[in-house]
Design an enzyme around this catalytic site. Structure first.
Site, PDB file in Angstrom:
ATOM      1  N   ASP A  40      34.307  41.715  43.208  1.00 52.03           N
ATOM      2  CA  ASP A  40      33.645  40.814  42.254  1.00 52.03           C
ATOM      3  C   ASP A  40      32.297  40.357  42.816  1.00 52.03           C
ATOM      4  OD1 ASP A  40      33.277  39.104  40.126  1.00 52.03           O
ATOM      5  OD2 ASP A  40      34.927  37.749  40.626  1.00 52.03           O
ATOM      6  N   THR A 126      44.626  44.439  44.550  1.00 53.77           N
ATOM      7  CA  THR A 126      45.165  44.870  45.852  1.00 53.77           C
ATOM      8  C   THR A 126      44.435  44.257  47.046  1.00 53.77           C
ATOM      9  OG1 THR A 126      43.757  46.830  46.060  1.00 53.77           O
ATOM     10  CG2 THR A 126      45.844  47.098  44.876  1.00 53.77           C
ATOM     11  N   GLY A 127      43.425  43.414  46.779  1.00 55.57           N
ATOM     12  CA  GLY A 127      42.709  42.762  47.871  1.00 55.57           C
ATOM     13  C   GLY A 127      43.251  41.353  48.074  1.00 55.57           C
ATOM     14  N   VAL A 128      42.412  40.388  47.799  1.00 53.46           N
ATOM     15  CA  VAL A 128      42.790  38.977  47.971  1.00 53.46           C
ATOM     16  C   VAL A 128      44.041  38.623  47.153  1.00 53.46           C
ATOM     17  CG1 VAL A 128      41.987  36.608  47.544  1.00 53.46           C
ATOM     18  CG2 VAL A 128      40.423  38.299  48.486  1.00 53.46           C
TER      19      VAL A 128
HETATM   20  P1  ADP Z   1      41.590  41.177  43.817  1.00 50.96           P
HETATM   21  O1  ADP Z   1      41.252  39.714  43.846  1.00 50.96           O
HETATM   22  O2  ADP Z   1      41.839  41.696  42.404  1.00 50.96           O
HETATM   23  O3  ADP Z   1      42.658  41.534  44.780  1.00 50.96           O
HETATM   24  P2  ADP Z   1      39.522  42.246  45.612  1.00 50.96           P
HETATM   25  O4  ADP Z   1      38.068  42.381  45.325  1.00 50.96           O
HETATM   26  O5  ADP Z   1      39.929  41.295  46.704  1.00 50.96           O
HETATM   27  O6  ADP Z   1      40.215  41.894  44.210  1.00 50.96           O
HETATM   28  O7  ADP Z   1      40.125  43.675  45.972  1.00 50.96           O
HETATM   29  C1  ADP Z   1      40.386  44.674  45.024  1.00 50.96           C
HETATM   30  C2  ADP Z   1      40.103  46.032  45.654  1.00 50.96           C
HETATM   31  O8  ADP Z   1      38.697  46.292  45.610  1.00 50.96           O
HETATM   32  C3  ADP Z   1      40.503  46.164  47.120  1.00 50.96           C
HETATM   33  O9  ADP Z   1      41.140  47.432  47.274  1.00 50.96           O
HETATM   34  C4  ADP Z   1      39.176  46.137  47.858  1.00 50.96           C
HETATM   35  O10 ADP Z   1      39.235  46.892  49.062  1.00 50.96           O
HETATM   36  C5  ADP Z   1      38.289  46.829  46.851  1.00 50.96           C
HETATM   37  N1  ADP Z   1      36.830  46.638  46.971  1.00 50.96           N
HETATM   38  C6  ADP Z   1      36.137  45.641  47.568  1.00 50.96           C
HETATM   39  N2  ADP Z   1      34.804  45.856  47.424  1.00 50.96           N
HETATM   40  C7  ADP Z   1      34.661  47.024  46.722  1.00 50.96           C
HETATM   41  C8  ADP Z   1      33.557  47.801  46.257  1.00 50.96           C
HETATM   42  N3  ADP Z   1      32.291  47.421  46.475  1.00 50.96           N
HETATM   43  N4  ADP Z   1      33.818  48.953  45.556  1.00 50.96           N
HETATM   44  C9  ADP Z   1      35.072  49.344  45.310  1.00 50.96           C
HETATM   45  N5  ADP Z   1      36.160  48.664  45.715  1.00 50.96           N
HETATM   46  C10 ADP Z   1      35.962  47.514  46.424  1.00 50.96           C
END
Ligand code: ADP
Length: 184
Positions: A40, A126-128
């Site tokens: 984001d 899958t991140g935060v």
């Molecule tokens: P959420 O809050 O939905 O978990 P995150 O941004 O923390 O969202 O993570 C979602 C996924 O996006 C993770 O697999 C993370 O590694 C990945 N991610 C982070 N930055 C990027 C990027 N610039 N391009 C593609 N994927 C990304």
């Protein structure tokens, strides 16, 4: 790695989604559409402030979990950003799978409504948000497959995964499907 589903194609790639040239890129947003870390933050930084201005004006109430809204893509090469809100993982019994499916389905629906021929997704939640990667990969690809099976148009869906570990999880799902098809 790629798979043909109906008239469409799903591709798995490692990359940074902000560099995508797909017609639409999907943002894993939060329900306030307030920006944040992870993908984001990267999308808003790269797209510039006009995108946040649009979400504030057009969607002042934010976006509920599982739904999706659309803006233009500011300075990015894509035409649109589809902002969707995946679920926060709370152990798996709080409807997380349904919400994650809905996030994919509603994003694809918006992309088709806006005439997009290609759309790029990150690995939502899958991140935060802590959704276990193996489960999220299966849910993501299952929902994408179901949508594409029912679509008469041909579109390209690119899963743009941030690292090799995420690519591995997605690839295992497609490999399992290939084995299932071969055995069927
Ligand atoms: P959420 O809050 O939905 O978990 P995150 O941004 O923390 O969202 O993570 C979602 C996924 O996006 C993770 O697999 C993370 O590694 C990945 N991610 C982070 N930055 C990027 C990027 N610039 N391009 C593609 N994927 C990304």
């Amino acid at each position: 790695m790629r798979a043909i589903i109906g008239n469409s194609v799903v591709e798995l790639v490692v990359g940074d989604i902000t560099n995508e040239e797909s017609d639409a890129i999907v943002n894993a947003a939060n329900s306030q559409l307030a920006g944040g870390g992870g993908v984001d933050g990267a999308i808003h930084r790269a797209a510039g402030p006009s995108v946040m201005e649009q979400t504030r004006q057009r969607y002042p109430e934010g976006c509920p979990t599982g739904e999706a809204v659309i803006t233009d893509a500011g300075r990015l090469k894509a035409k649109y950003i589809i902002h969707t809100v995946g679920p926060i993982w709370r152990g798996g019994r709080e409807g997380e799978e349904d919400y994650l499916r809905a996030a994919y389905r509603n994003s694809l629906q918006l992309a088709v409504e806006y005439g997009c021929k290609s759309v790029a997704f990150p690995a939502i939640s899958t991140g935060v948000y802590g959704y276990p990667l193996d489960l999220a990969s299966e849910v993501a690809l299952t929902e994408i497959r179901q949508f594409l099976f029912n679509l008469s148009d041909a579109i390209l869906v690119r899963c743009v995964l941030f690292n090799e570990g995420t690519l591995g999880a997605y690839s295992r799902v497609l490999e399992q499907w290939a084995r299932d098809d071969a055995g069927a």
